[in-house]
Structures are given as structure tokens and as C-alpha cells.
Write a protein that holds these residues in place. Structure first.
Motif, short mmCIF file in Angstrom:
data_model
loop_
_atom_site.label_atom_id
_atom_site.label_comp_id
_atom_site.label_asym_id
_atom_site.label_seq_id
_atom_site.Cartn_x
_atom_site.Cartn_y
_atom_site.Cartn_z
N VAL A 759 0.84 -1.19 0.00
CA VAL A 759 0.00 0.00 0.00
C VAL A 759 0.88 1.25 0.00
N VAL A 760 0.56 2.18 -0.91
CA VAL A 760 1.30 3.44 -1.00
C VAL A 760 0.66 4.49 -0.11
N VAL A 761 -0.65 4.64 -0.22
CA VAL A 761 -1.37 5.63 0.57
C VAL A 761 -2.85 5.24 0.57
N TRP A 762 -3.57 5.65 1.61
CA TRP A 762 -5.00 5.38 1.70
C TRP A 762 -5.67 6.52 2.45
N ALA A 763 -6.99 6.56 2.36
CA ALA A 763 -7.74 7.58 3.08
C ALA A 763 -9.13 7.06 3.42
N ARG A 764 -9.61 7.48 4.58
CA ARG A 764 -11.01 7.25 4.94
C ARG A 764 -11.82 8.33 4.23
N ASP A 769 -16.38 13.17 -1.06
CA ASP A 769 -15.03 12.90 -1.58
C ASP A 769 -15.09 12.19 -2.93
N ILE A 770 -15.81 11.09 -3.01
CA ILE A 770 -16.01 10.38 -4.28
C ILE A 770 -17.49 10.04 -4.37
N VAL A 786 -10.45 4.67 0.22
CA VAL A 786 -9.74 4.62 -1.05
C VAL A 786 -8.31 4.18 -0.74
N VAL A 787 -7.81 3.23 -1.52
CA VAL A 787 -6.50 2.63 -1.26
C VAL A 787 -5.69 2.62 -2.56
#
Length: 862
Positions: A759-764, A769-770, A786-787
């Protein structure tokens, strides 16, 4: 698994003594060995299933695939209940299997398995909702009866009924602990002490108790409840409690909604039709305005004439005894049924062809008239039976189905009422055991009361009667290395579609009430900051500057009227299967027939010489472009760049499955491949024109940088138990310093994602947002996470949604999943994003079983 109780090793005399003591002692004193069994269960910690026995039973009993899966699902979940989770008895579950597939074989398979394991059960109680099903079940398990299925059963069960349980031979078998017994009784015979239940509650000298008490003192009692949905009530629950069974398995085609959590296996009618285990229903309606009873009956017998001629021709050609088609007429009252019989029995109706060929069955028949009617009904499948039309008043529901019902005419009910498994199921069994290839013999005609246009207006209602989901039990290995049994759901869609496209619905036609509709999930997200930890000072969080930015693609929903889109093709497995099916040796032999004359007649014969067919060596890229053109010509697909890329993705899936022989095979069989590919795409798109959402081709990219604001207690790490009122820190790859969640599965999934090395980056994700539009009315929802991950230089962008187990099959969740996959396909085929976007739906079981492994979550999820 089952346990052989200690007292089963005792002699018959000791058994009588034990029953005497049972009557004298209190309930807490009479079951010391149950405590031993419970302690034994608590020592278990892993699944204990005899897979070899299951496989042997599947082969020996010749179980159809869904019936074998049903038996296996019960075995797995029973072991999960007792051996893994160490729960107390009874283990209770429901098998939901479509009418006509063979529920009796499921019962036989369960009996064979539980009677064949190392510590076998010897006592099986089959409960039925009435005498019709009871008598049918007795015949099914009676050796020598022409309806018996016991020929392949090694357990050699003794059948115990209300009529024979106190006969000397059966009484001896009941007390013989080495014999397998199947007790077959109506539920009324056990739940009541009067009427049908009087004999089972009377004291029996040879048992030293009543039969009911005897059953309640058995420690290996397995209850198999046929038509389980009929037993909702306190009397049945009390009976189950009093009998103290080890296992209770309900079998039905229409489980009660309150029992949904008990369902361990589901095989819906839509899947049974697709797999060709039952007849295909055909709706018959008129385009004129005639809807009188005489016209409907004439339509029914006209279909019978056609089916009879086809049956006789097919049987003669295939050396089979012809099946004589029968029509079932369902009336609302006895007077109506008599009126229909008078029409059919007249010289003025179809030239008198049906005089003496009707059978009227209703609940008010008595004496010899009733006995004769029931005997005639039982003999309907006999080729010598004169009965061709059966008139019933709601009497023939569960438990009565014969193979030669070919037409169902429900004279007053709407078609949506007819298309229930209680009614439709009477005509679903296959008359010749399998499909004949002649559509007229592989279908059951349903005469509708509505006109054709009315049926079209109800198309959604009709297809919903047959659309359902499947439930299978699978064995999975958790992240901790433990094997567990879990229920897994699959969508199953009916293959029946109406070709007419509904009239368009514009945005202006939405009502105020529709605009105000919000799901519970959306309402929670709207108010989360107002409902938790209000006393805390509001804090604002921005994306961390040293983390990689997340680029979010945004697309707009296409408003009605809506074209179909190739981005709505989600399931690629059929295209992989198609590619494999199209893989043949290029240069197949030519079929050559030589015409020879003998005795003045010309006959065809196969040529002696074999000639290899030549093929044109077409470049693979040329064939690929040709297939894409065929897909783009499908009606409703617009000529847009996004659609062209989607078509290319589908075609590449087919070519990839063909492997190294793709060039030669497409050179030789291009037209065949193009035709079947277009048909497969059309099948997947057929339902979307009126039920799904499409998105425009233009994609706008924007960095995720919206601030996060929350009034809640801020925790420095995320190693604690989940609380909805907390904001958690300590993330190694989170785009934001703090994150908070709506549910425990979201929180656990985030922990697994954050710990994964790829995993590089993720967000709740928060509201807005989307936003993915998931209804034609414009309702939106946001996935949970989102991952962005990268494996071997390949980037994948995941939208992750977590749900509680009970929510996984809700209509909203399924619609959101469908819309999110269309969104992902649209973005991927836009040519404007790097990496591939995917959607992942996780249940709480998926998250828990993965035990902190993001890789396993991806394997478990949908």
C-alpha cells in the motif's frame, strides 16, 4: 459432527430401566452424559468434516450438484457450530432449494452422511406440514415403491410411521441401537396431544413411555423439517425444545423472512432454470382484449394439443414412453371450479375432446368420492390415466408436483401471484428427467389473466419473482491459519427478459418525496459530527504533506433517457470461458456426405476419405479489430472513445483466454467467435437499460485535499478496541494524520490496509469525496476507503466498502455495488487515469477472517 451417546452401548433391558429412571428423576439429573458431551465439544477447536464420505455419497446417491452442495453446507456449518465455536445444541439451519430440483434427495444425502460418520446418528425425524407430503415422503423412503429413492442408501433405514410404530417388527427396530430409523410424521402428530397427535402421546408399553417422550430422550435425534416455512409458531418451537435434538435442518423453497439468518445454502429458481434442472416458465397472454374463462381454457388446451404431439414425436424418435401433458387449473372457489369443469366437459368446447378427462380436487370432498379423487390424482403420471386437466382450489400447493404438468392456468389471480414457487412449482419438474432440446417439452406454460401490454408494464415485478441470490458455504483459512466455515453470497439473475424498452423518465418527473429519501447509512454520515463527543473542541486535519497525494477521478451520471454502456459489463468470467470454448485446432476436417442410390432411393453416407479444412491466416490484430467492431455494433452502444476502449478490454479477455492459438482459431472461426461474443455482451447488458446508471465519458481529475473536521477525542494510536466516538492516529500510510470510522469492520480494514507493504497511501472517505451516483433519481453515496497500492510496478486504486453480514444482500447494497463497478469501468476506459480502479465489497466475516491481512481481504471480498 455427531456423537454416539454412552447409553447406546447398553442392552435393551438396561435401556428399559433407563427410561423408567428417566420418568422418576428431575430433568437436571437425567442428562449427566450431556455434560460429558458438552465438555468433549469444548475440547474441539477445528472443523471436523468427513470430506471423503461426502464425495462418496455425492457419487453413490447421484446427487445433483446443488443437492450435493446443500448437504456439504450443512455438514460444514454443523461442525463450525459444534467443533469450532463450541456452541450448545441444537444446531439449527435452513436449506433453501428451488422447487423441482429434488429436496428429497437432500434429505437422503443428509441421512446418509450423519448415519455414516464415525459417531453416527441412528434416529432421524422427518416432519411434514400435512398428510399429502407425509404420504409422499413415506413412499420416497419405502424400498420397493416405484417412487422410492432408497436404492442407493447404505444406511438401510427402517421407516417408522403413525401406522406401524407399535407393530412388533418396527417396535423391535426402534429399540435396536444399531439400526437407522426414519420417523415420518406430520408436525401436527407431535405438536398436539389430540387428533393426529393422540397416538404419539399415548403411553406405549414396549417403550415404557409415549413415542413423543421416547424421541425426546434420544441423544442423537436429527430433525429434518420438510417445507420448513410452514412451521412458524410457538407449538413447533415448543416441540423442538421438548425433543432436544442435536440437529434441526429445515428444507424449503420459500423460507420465512424471520429465518434468513438460519439459511446456510440457497439455490434459487433463477439458477435452477439456468442450470436446466427444471422447466423454463413461459408466460402466455393475448394481444386482444379477450379475457373470458372460456377463451383462457381454450388457450390452455390448445397448448396441451401442441405439447402432446411434440411429446409423442420426440418419444418415438428417442425410444421413450411418451409423457402425456396435463393442465392444472387453479380456481378461487369450489363453485368456480365446477363451472370450469362444466365448460370443459361439454360437447360445445373443443368438439368434446375433454369430456371425462377432468379431475376436481377440493377440501370438501369426503368418503369414497375423496378417496377416488386422491387415487386418481396419485396416478396422474401413469400413461394409462385418463386425467388430462386437474381443477383445484388452492389445495395443491407444497408437496404435490408431478412431472407432466405442462400448463398452469390460474383463472382469477394476477400473474405476479401465479409466479410464486407454491404455484409455479407444481409444474417445474422435468418430465423426461433432463432437457430434451425441444423447447415445447422443456417449458411450462403459465396462462396470465392480464393482457400482453399489462404484462410488459409489470416486467420488473415478474422478474423479481425469479431473481434471487445464492448462498454457499465455503471453507476458508483465516489469517491466523484456522479453517472456518462461512456463508458466501452470490447474485443470481433470472434469464427472463422483456425486450421492450420502458418509456424514459426525466429528471423533472422526480417527486419531492424521492428527493428527500436517504438511506440510514447516509443519514449517519450526515450527522456524525453532531452525534459524537460534542463537548470536545473541533479540530481540523489536512492531508499530510509528506504523503503521496491521491488523485480522484470524477465523472458525471448520464441523465435519462439513458443508453446502455459497455462499462456496465462487470463479469469477465463468461468471456474467459468463451475464449476457452473457442479454442480448437485450426484446420478441422470437412464434413462430407456422399449421396448414393439404392433401390431407387437416395441416401446420404459419410465419405470414406478425410479432407482437412484450410483456413485463412489472418493477423491477430485484424481479428481483434473485427471483434471490437462487432461489439460496438450491439444495439444501444454509442460510438464513443470510452465505449471503444471498453469493447477492447472485453475482446482482450476472450483472446487472452485462447492463449497461443488465438491467431489460428480466430482465422478459422472468426464469424462464430464474433456471433457468440456479441450474444454474451448483449445478455449482460439486457437488464441495464431501465435499472442501472451510466456515466459520461469526460473524466475530471482532482487531488483529495478536503479538510477533515471533528469534535471527538483524539487517540494517539489505533491499537485499541474500536469506538465510534474516537479519532485515531498512528497511521503509517494514511493520507491524513487522524481518521475516524462508522463501524468496526471499517476500522479493522483500515488497520490491515495501513500495515500492508504494497500500500502506497489510503484515506477514509467522507461525504462528497467520491460521490458515486447509484440511482436514476440521482442519489449518491461514498465508499468507505480509497487505497492506492503498487505491486511489481503496477498500480491499483481500490474503492473499499464494508458492510455488516446482514446488510450484504440488501437491494441498496447490491445496487451500489453495481453502480460502483460501472463507475470503475468508465474511469478505467477513459484513457485519462494511471493505474486501474477496482471496487471491493467486504462483509464483517470477510474482514474478521482475514485477521489483519489486506491480501486475504481482497481474496475474500466481492
Amino acid at each position: 459432527m455427531m456423537w454416539r451417546p454412552i447409553f447406546f452401548e447398553l442392552s435393551a433391558q438396561a435401556l428399559d430401566l433407563r427410561l423408567f429412571l428417566t420418568q422418576c428423576l428431575t430433568d437436571t439429573a437425567v442428562r449427566p452424559q450431556m455434560e460429558v458431551l458438552s465438555r468433549r465439544r469444548r475440547r474441539m477447536s477445528k472443523l471436523t468434516v468427513d470430506s471423503n464420505l461426502l464425495a462418496e455419497i455425492r457419487h453413490r446417491v447421484d446427487l445433483r450438484e446443488p443437492n450435493a452442495q446443500a448437504v456439504e453446507s450443512v455438514a460444514f456449518m454443523m461442525s463450525q457450530h459444534y467443533d469450532v465455536e463450541n456452541k450448545a445444541g441444537p444446531f439449527e439451519c435452513v436449506v433453501d432449494s428451488a422447487t423441482g430440483v429434488g429436496k428429497t434427495y437432500i434429505l437422503a444425502g443428509l441421512i446418509e452422511y450423519l448415519a455414516g460418520i464415525d459417531n453416527p446418528a441412528r434416529n432421524f425425524l422427518i416432519l411434514t406440514p400435512g398428510r399429502t407430503i407425509r404420504d409422499k415422503t413415506i413412499r420416497n423412503f419405502t424400498p420397493g415403491d416405484y417412487k422410492s429413492i432408497t436404492g442407493t442408501m447404505r444406511s438401510e433405514p427402517v421407516i417408522v410411521t403413525a401406522e406401524n410404530f407399535n407393530s412388533p417388527s418396527v417396535a423391535a427396530a426402534i429399540k435396536n441401537t444399531s439400526r437407522t430409523k426414519i420417523y415420518i410424521f406430520t408436525v401436527q402428530a407431535l405438536t398436539s396431544q389430540t387428533g393426529d397427535g393422540r397416538e404419539t402421546h399415548d403411553y406405549q408399553e414396549f417403550l415404557g413411555a409415549s413415542l413423543y417422550e421416547w424421541l425426546g430422550n434420544l441423544h442423537d435425534l436429527v430433525i429434518l423439517a420438510d417445507e420448513h416455512h410452514c412451521y412458524r409458531g410457538p407449538a413447533f418451537s415448543r416441540t423442538i425444545k421438548n425433543l432436544k435434538p442435536e440437529v434441526v435442518v429445515g428444507v424449503t423453497a420459500t423460507p420465512a423472512s424471520a429465518d434468513e439468518e438460519l439459511v446456510v445454502y440457497r439455490y434459487p429458481l433463477a439458477q435452477a432454470i439456468e442450470d436446466e434442472y427444471v422447466k423454463m416458465p413461459v408466460l402466455v397472454a393475448r394481444k386482444d382484449d379477450r379475457s373470458d374463462d372460456r377463451t383462457k381454457l381454450l388457450d390452455g388446451v390448445t397448448l396441451l394439443h401442441h405439447k402432446e404431439r411434440m411429446s409423442e414425436a420426440w418419444a418415438a424418435e428417442n425410444g421413450r414412453i411418451p409423457v402425456r401433458p396435463v393442465m392444472l387449473v387453479i380456481a378461487q372457489t369450489i363453485d368456480d371450479a365446477k363451472a370450469y369443469r362444466d365448460i370443459l366437459d361439454s360437447e360445445a368446447f373443443d368438439d368434446g375432446k375433454w369430456i371425462g378427462k377432468t379431475l376436481l380436487v377440493h377440501s370438501q370432498l369426503t368418503g369414497e368420492e375423496k378417496e377416488k379423487a386422491l387415487a386418481d390424482l396419485d396416478a396422474v403420471e401413469d400413461p394409462d390415466s385418463p386425467v388430462r386437466i386437474i381443477l383445484s382450489i388452492g389445495m395443491l400447493k407444497e408437496g404435490w408436483d408431478v412431472k407432466n404438468v405442462y400448463v398452469i392456468a390460474s383463472m382469477r389471480a394476477s400473474v405476479s401471484e401465479v409466479l410464486t414457487e407454491q404455484t409455479l412449482g407444481r409444474g417445474m419438474r422435468l418430465p423426461y428427467g433432463s432437457y430434451t432440446g425441444e423447447q415445447m417439452l422443456d417449458t411450462v406454460e403459465v396462462l396470465a389473466h392480464e393482457r400482453y401490454e399489462a404484462l410488459l408494464a409489470k416486467r420488473n415485478t415478474l422478474t423479481q419473482q425469479m431473481i434471487d441470490h445464492r448462498i454457499l458455504t465455503e471453507i476458508r483459512t483465516t489469517g491466523e491459519g484456522t479453517k472456518v466455515a462461512r456463508k458466501k453470497t452470490f447474485e443470481a439473475e433470472s434469464s427472463f427478459h422483456f425486450k421492450e424498452t420502458p418509456s424514459a423518465t426525466t429528471e423533472e418527473q422526480r417527486t419531492d418525496s424521492q428527493d428527500k429519501i436517504r438511506s440510514l447509512e447516509e443519514r449517519l454520515k450526515e450527522t456524525e459530527d453532531r452525534t459524537v463527543d460534542i463537548p470536545h473542541e473541533e479540530q481540523t486535519h489536512l492531508p499530510l504533506p509528506f504523503r503521496e497525494q491521491i488523485e480522484i477521478p470524477y465523472v458525471q451520471r448520464v441523465a435519462q433517457p439513458q443508453p446502455i454502456s459497455l462499462n456496465q459489463v462487470h463479469d469477465m468470467k463468461p468471456f474467459e470461458d468463451l475464449g476457452k470454448a473457442l479454442t480448437h485446432e485450426a484446420g478441422d476436417t470437412l464434413t462430407r456426405t456422399v449421396l448414393k442410390s439404392k433401390s431407387g432411393k437416395i441416401r446420404g453416407h459419410r465419405a470414406e476419405d478425410t479432407v482437412e479444412a484450410l483456413f485463412l491466416d489472418t493477423p491477430l490484430e485484424t481479428s481483434r479489430n473485427g471483434l471490437i467492431k462487432h461489439v460496438m455494433k450491439i444495439r444501444g452502444v454509442e460510438q464513443r472513445a470510452n465505449e471503444l476502449r471498453a469493447a477492447g478490454s472485453i475482446v482482450d479477455t476472450v483472446i487472452g483466454a485462447m492463449g497461443g492459438s488465438a491467431s489460428q482459431n480466430l482465422s478459422a472461426y472468426f464469424e462464430r467467435a464474433a456471433k457468440r461474443l456479441a450474444a454474451q455482451v448483449t445478455d449482460q447488458l439486457r437488464d441495464f437499460a431501465s435499472t442501472s446508471v451510466t456515466f459520461g465519458e469526460e473524466v475530471r481529475l482532482a487531488t483529495l485535499k478536503a479538510p477533515r473536521k471533528a469534535r471527538r477525542r483524539h487517540e494517539p494510536n489505533h491499537e485499541n478496541t474500536f469506538e465510534r466516538s474516537l479519532a485515531y492516529n498512528g497511521w503509517q500510510k494514511g493520507a491524513y494524520e487522524y481518521a475516524w470510522f462508522d463501524s468496526s469492520p471499517e476500522y479493522k480494514a483500515a488497520g490491515a490496509i495501513d500495515a500492508d507493504e504494497n500500500v502506497v497511501v489510503w484515506a477514509r472517505l467522507h461525504r462528497g469525496d467520491i460521490p458515486i451516483t447509484w440511482t436514476q433519481e440521482g442519489r449518491e453515496y461514498n465508499p468507505d476507503l480509497v487505497v492506492i497500492e503498487e505491486i511489481d510496478g503496477v498500480r491499483t486504486c481500490w474503492l473499499v466498502e464494508t458492510k455488516m453480514n446482514k446488510e450484504m444482500l440488501s437491494a441498496d447494497v447490491l445496487a451500489k455495488k453495481k453502480a460502483a463497478r460501472t463507475w470503475s469501468n468508465t474511469v478505467n476506459h477513459s484513457g485519462q487515469v494511471s493505474g486501474k480502479w477496482k471496487y471491493l465489497l467486504l462483509s464483517e466475516d470477510d474482514v474478521n477472517d482475514a485477521a489483519g491481512s489486506w491480501a486475504q481481504m481482497k481474496d475474500f471480498g466481492q
